[in-house]
Design a protein around this motif. Structure first.
Motif, PDB file in Angstrom:
ATOM      1  N   LEU A 165       0.823  -1.205   0.000  1.00  0.00           N
ATOM      2  CA  LEU A 165       0.000   0.000   0.000  1.00  0.00           C
ATOM      3  C   LEU A 165       0.859   1.258   0.000  1.00  0.00           C
ATOM      4  N   VAL A 166       1.922   1.243   0.793  1.00  0.00           N
ATOM      5  CA  VAL A 166       2.829   2.394   0.823  1.00  0.00           C
ATOM      6  C   VAL A 166       3.483   2.577  -0.548  1.00  0.00           C
ATOM      7  N   GLY A 167       3.876   1.462  -1.176  1.00  0.00           N
ATOM      8  CA  GLY A 167       4.510   1.535  -2.486  1.00  0.00           C
ATOM      9  C   GLY A 167       3.575   2.106  -3.541  1.00  0.00           C
ATOM     10  N   LEU A 168       2.314   1.679  -3.525  1.00  0.00           N
ATOM     11  CA  LEU A 168       1.339   2.224  -4.471  1.00  0.00           C
ATOM     12  C   LEU A 168       1.194   3.730  -4.282  1.00  0.00           C
ATOM     13  N   THR A 169       1.176   4.164  -3.019  1.00  0.00           N
ATOM     14  CA  THR A 169       1.081   5.592  -2.740  1.00  0.00           C
ATOM     15  C   THR A 169       2.330   6.328  -3.213  1.00  0.00           C
ATOM     16  N   LYS A 170       3.489   5.728  -2.991  1.00  0.00           N
ATOM     17  CA  LYS A 170       4.733   6.347  -3.456  1.00  0.00           C
ATOM     18  C   LYS A 170       4.741   6.495  -4.975  1.00  0.00           C
ATOM     19  N   GLY A 171       4.059   5.570  -5.649  1.00  0.00           N
ATOM     20  CA  GLY A 171       3.943   5.674  -7.091  1.00  0.00           C
ATOM     21  C   GLY A 171       2.955   6.734  -7.523  1.00  0.00           C
ATOM     22  N   GLY A 172       2.121   7.202  -6.566  1.00  0.00           N
ATOM     23  CA  GLY A 172       1.192   8.278  -6.846  1.00  0.00           C
ATOM     24  C   GLY A 172      -0.269   7.944  -6.678  1.00  0.00           C
ATOM     25  N   VAL A 173      -0.610   6.732  -6.215  1.00  0.00           N
ATOM     26  CA  VAL A 173      -2.009   6.310  -6.100  1.00  0.00           C
ATOM     27  C   VAL A 173      -2.559   6.647  -4.722  1.00  0.00           C
ATOM     28  N   LEU A 232       9.996   0.781   8.476  1.00  0.00           N
ATOM     29  CA  LEU A 232       9.456   1.301   7.228  1.00  0.00           C
ATOM     30  C   LEU A 232      10.339   2.372   6.589  1.00  0.00           C
ATOM     31  N   LEU A 233      11.075   3.140   7.393  1.00  0.00           N
ATOM     32  CA  LEU A 233      11.826   4.268   6.836  1.00  0.00           C
ATOM     33  C   LEU A 233      12.853   3.858   5.775  1.00  0.00           C
ATOM     34  N   PRO A 234      13.716   2.839   5.997  1.00  0.00           N
ATOM     35  CA  PRO A 234      14.637   2.442   4.912  1.00  0.00           C
ATOM     36  C   PRO A 234      13.907   1.971   3.652  1.00  0.00           C
ATOM     37  N   ILE A 235      12.743   1.335   3.844  1.00  0.00           N
ATOM     38  CA  ILE A 235      11.948   0.898   2.693  1.00  0.00           C
ATOM     39  C   ILE A 235      11.420   2.121   1.941  1.00  0.00           C
ATOM     40  N   LEU A 236      11.003   3.143   2.682  1.00  0.00           N
ATOM     41  CA  LEU A 236      10.537   4.380   2.062  1.00  0.00           C
ATOM     42  C   LEU A 236      11.631   5.020   1.221  1.00  0.00           C
ATOM     43  N   VAL A 237      12.859   4.970   1.718  1.00  0.00           N
ATOM     44  CA  VAL A 237      13.977   5.570   0.988  1.00  0.00           C
ATOM     45  C   VAL A 237      14.198   4.848  -0.339  1.00  0.00           C
ATOM     46  N   VAL A 238      14.116   3.511  -0.328  1.00  0.00           N
ATOM     47  CA  VAL A 238      14.241   2.748  -1.580  1.00  0.00           C
ATOM     48  C   VAL A 238      13.100   3.094  -2.533  1.00  0.00           C
ATOM     49  N   MET A 239      11.886   3.187  -2.001  1.00  0.00           N
ATOM     50  CA  MET A 239      10.748   3.586  -2.829  1.00  0.00           C
ATOM     51  C   MET A 239      10.961   4.981  -3.419  1.00  0.00           C
ATOM     52  N   ASP A 240      11.539   5.866  -2.615  1.00  0.00           N
ATOM     53  CA  ASP A 240      11.811   7.218  -3.101  1.00  0.00           C
ATOM     54  C   ASP A 240      12.774   7.196  -4.290  1.00  0.00           C
ATOM     55  N   ILE A 241      13.782   6.348  -4.211  1.00  0.00           N
ATOM     56  CA  ILE A 241      14.756   6.250  -5.304  1.00  0.00           C
ATOM     57  C   ILE A 241      14.074   5.791  -6.586  1.00  0.00           C
ATOM     58  N   VAL A 242      13.216   4.770  -6.458  1.00  0.00           N
ATOM     59  CA  VAL A 242      12.473   4.277  -7.619  1.00  0.00           C
ATOM     60  C   VAL A 242      11.547   5.367  -8.164  1.00  0.00           C
ATOM     61  N   SER A 243      10.860   6.071  -7.273  1.00  0.00           N
ATOM     62  CA  SER A 243       9.928   7.114  -7.692  1.00  0.00           C
ATOM     63  C   SER A 243      10.651   8.282  -8.353  1.00  0.00           C
ATOM     64  N   LEU A 244      11.808   8.645  -7.810  1.00  0.00           N
ATOM     65  CA  LEU A 244      12.577   9.744  -8.407  1.00  0.00           C
ATOM     66  C   LEU A 244      12.964   9.421  -9.842  1.00  0.00           C
ATOM     67  N   LEU A 259       9.636  -5.842  -2.129  1.00  0.00           N
ATOM     68  CA  LEU A 259       8.303  -5.360  -2.484  1.00  0.00           C
ATOM     69  C   LEU A 259       8.310  -3.880  -2.845  1.00  0.00           C
ATOM     70  N   ALA A 260       9.331  -3.156  -2.404  1.00  0.00           N
ATOM     71  CA  ALA A 260       9.351  -1.698  -2.555  1.00  0.00           C
ATOM     72  C   ALA A 260       9.325  -1.252  -4.017  1.00  0.00           C
ATOM     73  N   PRO A 261      10.283  -1.684  -4.848  1.00  0.00           N
ATOM     74  CA  PRO A 261      10.261  -1.195  -6.237  1.00  0.00           C
ATOM     75  C   PRO A 261       9.064  -1.691  -7.031  1.00  0.00           C
ATOM     76  N   LEU A 262       8.634  -2.931  -6.798  1.00  0.00           N
ATOM     77  CA  LEU A 262       7.522  -3.491  -7.563  1.00  0.00           C
ATOM     78  C   LEU A 262       6.224  -2.720  -7.313  1.00  0.00           C
ATOM     79  N   SER A 263       5.919  -2.473  -6.040  1.00  0.00           N
ATOM     80  CA  SER A 263       4.675  -1.775  -5.714  1.00  0.00           C
ATOM     81  C   SER A 263       4.735  -0.308  -6.132  1.00  0.00           C
ATOM     82  N   THR A 264       5.903   0.300  -6.041  1.00  0.00           N
ATOM     83  CA  THR A 264       6.043   1.705  -6.444  1.00  0.00           C
ATOM     84  C   THR A 264       5.848   1.868  -7.951  1.00  0.00           C
TER      85      THR A 264
END
Length: 255
Positions: free
Chosen positions: A20-28, A52-64, A211-216
């Motif tokens: 769910l966090v990854g989908l949101t990081k992708g913009g949903v 969750l914070l290190p996972i958020l950072v990885v998601m941020d990299i994918v989103s950027l 799960l971070a990059p896939l969901s993002t």
């Protein structure tokens, strides 16, 4: 091995939370705010936020990478200085301000924000874009930085300022991606100083990391195919649901 990694209940709540966090990081929508409360069903909220914070950072990299070059630079310049101040305030008051208090306040403010949008939409048929305002941007940037540090709920304050600007959904998403990527990177310093990144928490984050990059990427794929007339009502709707959840959690904990 950490006892957490052998607990089936950990995976039952953590895997959906990260998706769910990854989908949101992708913009949903705003489902990402459910991440910490959902993981807190199997651990303390503090530990959930640290995992969750290190996972958020990885998601941020994918989103950027996914949303590169599409951000609104003016909005970032106006909001980021306040966000840095907000993080500093959160760090300085960490011993006095509880996450439940923050959830209650953010939930209440966000419900008023969504209610205003509904009133304008159904009274006048549409909502017109507001003009950028440096003072409002600095104020809501500060609130977003503070609430993001204390409870990982920086999204609603950010959206209170940016949603009425009626940017293209891709531009709005890209701007939020850059904004929170910077905030999360800075948050690593005080979280480390507060001793939140022990071996057990880092191991749990590592297990969930794939799960971070896939969901993002999945979230970004959906947003890039959404028309504005679908994106904005959908986003306001998910924000409203999250606001009710935050308000309820805050009330229950404070009673």
């Amino acid at each position: 091995m950490s006892a957490l990694l052998t607990d089936p209940w950990f995976y039952a709540v953590a895997v959906p939370a990260v998706i769910l966090v990854g989908l949101t990081k992708g913009g949903v929508g705003g489902f990402g705010l459910i991440g910490v409360p959902l993981m807190a069903l199997a651990m303390s909220p503090v530990q959930a936020a640290a995992i969750l914070l290190p996972i958020l950072v990885v998601m941020d990299i994918v989103s950027l990478w996914t949303w590169r070059g599409q951000q609104n630079k003016t909005t970032l310049v106006d909001m980021l200085p306040g966000a840095l101040v907000g993080i500093g305030i959160g760090w300085a008051t960490a011993a006095f301000v509880t996450a439940d208090m923050v959830r209650f306040i953010v939930g209440a403010v966000t419900i008023v924000f969504v209610g205003r949008w509904l009133y304008l939409t159904y009274r006048h048929g549409s909502t017109h874009a507001t003009q950028p305002n440096k003072i409002q941007a600095a104020f809501w940037g500060t609130i977003a930085g503070f609430t993001s540090f204390v409870a990982h709920v920086g999204g609603p304050p950010f959206q209170v300022y940016t949603m009425p600007l009626r940017m293209d959904p891709k531009v709005l998403t890209a701007t939020g991606v850059v904004f929170f990527a910077i905030i999360n990177a800075i948050k690593l310093i005080p979280y480390f100083a507060l001793g939140q990144f022990d071996a057990a928490n880092l191991a749990a984050a590592g297990v969930l990391m794939p799960l971070a990059p896939l969901s993002t990427l999945a979230g970004a794929w959906l947003v890039k195919r959404m028309r504005p007339e679908v994106f904005y009502p959908f986003t306001y709707g998910t924000i409203a649901l999250v606001a009710v959840k935050l308000l309820w959690d805050g009330v229950v904990s404070l009673l």
